[in-house]
Design an enzyme around this catalytic site. Structure first.
Site, PDB file in Angstrom:
ATOM      1  CD  GLN A  95     -14.037 -69.060 -30.682  1.00  0.00           C
ATOM      2  OE1 GLN A  95     -14.525 -69.037 -32.001  1.00  0.00           O
ATOM      3  NE2 GLN A  95     -14.575 -70.494 -29.867  1.00  0.00           N
ATOM      4  CG  HIS A 159     -18.313 -69.309 -34.017  1.00  0.00           C
ATOM      5  ND1 HIS A 159     -19.595 -69.942 -33.893  1.00  0.00           N
ATOM      6  CD2 HIS A 159     -17.277 -70.297 -32.985  1.00  0.00           C
ATOM      7  CE1 HIS A 159     -19.562 -71.016 -33.817  1.00  0.00           C
ATOM      8  NE2 HIS A 159     -17.789 -70.914 -32.851  1.00  0.00           N
ATOM      9  CD  GLU A 251     -19.866 -78.934 -43.779  1.00  0.00           C
ATOM     10  OE1 GLU A 251     -21.003 -79.309 -43.736  1.00  0.00           O
ATOM     11  OE2 GLU A 251     -18.970 -77.643 -44.543  1.00  0.00           O
ATOM     12  CE1 TYR A 261     -19.277 -75.245 -50.801  1.00  0.00           C
ATOM     13  CE2 TYR A 261     -19.758 -73.021 -50.905  1.00  0.00           C
ATOM     14  CZ  TYR A 261     -19.377 -74.199 -51.109  1.00  0.00           C
ATOM     15  OH  TYR A 261     -17.916 -74.547 -52.238  1.00  0.00           O
ATOM     16  CE1 TYR A 272     -19.807 -78.553 -29.828  1.00  0.00           C
ATOM     17  CE2 TYR A 272     -20.942 -76.019 -29.903  1.00  0.00           C
ATOM     18  CZ  TYR A 272     -19.188 -77.278 -30.486  1.00  0.00           C
ATOM     19  OH  TYR A 272     -18.652 -77.139 -30.386  1.00  0.00           O
TER      20      TYR A 272
END
Length: 378
Positions: A95, A159, A251, A261, A272
């Site tokens: 990613q 991520h 979120e 958080y 998953y």
């Protein structure tokens, strides 16, 4: 060497089309969409993009676009699209690659552009911020300075975050994912799973919440995030992010100084595999989201519409969905999704921004295109 991508132009800049490379996804040039603010005309501004990630507007109407493979494009209305020489040096890793771009408010004087990207770190890679200067003739980037990179130690291609937003006071807020290492989002000796706040030269602002706390990275502003890929300030100066959950639990968070958080201790999603995550959905000392999605929509770019001609949307939040191919509109208190703007043009919406013309502009990865959405002529 300067590289040009040929363009064909219509009378209006809004329908400028970049010729698609061989093998590119079939393009959708335009469509009309029915929305709560009336009928919208959506027109391709640029097509033929290769995994586009972010864009920004330069004074005078030029648009800068990043592609994850490392290319930076400068679109000159009515002329050409230039692939700039000397883009930031990036690590294309899953990613990761070349990600966000910020055109700071002083660009007309500084000519600086600010990029986030994956940077090689030993055997792994991490999120970094590089500042570069656009040269006078708009053909290359110069004077590269990497002003921030996360504490090394991460591996894998997941991520990275990663948005960079200029605060009203000129500091930079940068979102960083947990890099696929869930517990690290609660480990403040690392930058993983955090929002960091730095100055334009990469130094730590003296009023950051953890500057005097031993063992904590001083750039951290908030932590306990999973993978925040959308970020924006509202008109009051409040900073917001959206972030990917796992299976459910995407979120929208109102980001507060020093706040936790909760990831991966609390979540509204599941792994998953179907297993539960952490200790539930609430815990003392951990912030609740302002809104969440279940099932996950894979949220990405975000903008908060303000003072534009689409007056019915002033103050509303717009979030792109990578998974379900739409633009979510959120409003109200409590904040909630009230509309899904969806059509052939909204395939895998990666970035969305309000343009200087008041239109909503968005990047579709699925179409390899940048689109402009504005009220259709009556």
């Amino acid at each position: 060497m300067l590289r040009l991508r040929p363009l064909s132009f219509a009378v209006s800049f809004a329908v400028m089309i970049l010729t698609a490379p061989v093998g590119a996804t079939a393009q959708v040039a335009s469509e009309t969409l029915t929305t709560s603010a009336g009928t919208m005309q959506v027109s391709a501004a640029v097509t033929g993009l290769d995994t586009p990630w972010a864009f920004g507007f330069l004074p005078g109407g030029q648009i800068v676009i990043t592609e994850r493979n490392g290319d930076v494009l400068l679109v000159n209305p009515g002329d050409s699209a230039v692939t700039l020489d000397a883009p930031p040096e990036v690590e294309v890793d899953g990613q990761g690659g070349l990600l966000d771009v910020l055109v700071p408010r002083d660009f007309a004087q500084s000519r600086e552009l600010i990029f986030t990207h994956a940077k090689r770190q030993g055997r792994g890679s991490g999120t970094a911020v590089t500042v570069a200067t656009l040269n006078a003739d708009g053909t290359a980037l110069t004077d590269h300075k990497t002003i921030f990179e996360i504490a090394p130690g991460s591996s894998g291609g997941r991520h990275f975050g990663s948005r960079v937003v200029e605060a009203p006071d000129g500091t930079l807020f940068v979102t960083i994912g947990d890099r696929g290492d869930r517990p690290s989002a609660q480990d403040r000796s690392l930058h993983n799973g955090s929002v960091v706040r730095i100055t334009r030269n990469g130094s730590v602002p003296a009023n950051n919440p953890f500057v005097s706390v031993d063992g904590v990275q001083p750039e951290i502003w908030s932590y306990g995030h999973r993978n925040p890929q959308g970020a924006a300030f509202d008109q009051s100066g409040q900073f917001w992010v959206n972030e990917h959950g796992a299976r459910g639990g995407d979120e929208v968070n109102r980001v507060e100084k020093g706040a936790n958080y909760g990831w991966p201790v609390i979540s509204y999603g599941r792994h998953y595999s179907g297993r539960s995550i952490g200790e539930g959905t609430e815990k003392d000392g951990m912030m609740q989201p302002e809104a969440y999605w279940d099932p996950s929509i894979a949220p990405s770019g975000m903008t908060i519409y303000s003072d534009g001609p689409l007056s019915g949307w002033n103050g509303d939040m717009f979030v792109g969905s990578l998974k379900f191919d739409y633009i979510a509109r959120l409003e109200g208190s409590p904040l909630r999704e009230v509309e899904q703007i969806k059509g052939d043009t909204t395939q895998r919406v990666r970035d969305i921004r309000q343009g200087p013309d008041g239109a909503l502009w968005f990047l579709s990865v699925g179409n390899g295109a940048l689109y402009r959405m504005s009220a259709a002529a009556s």
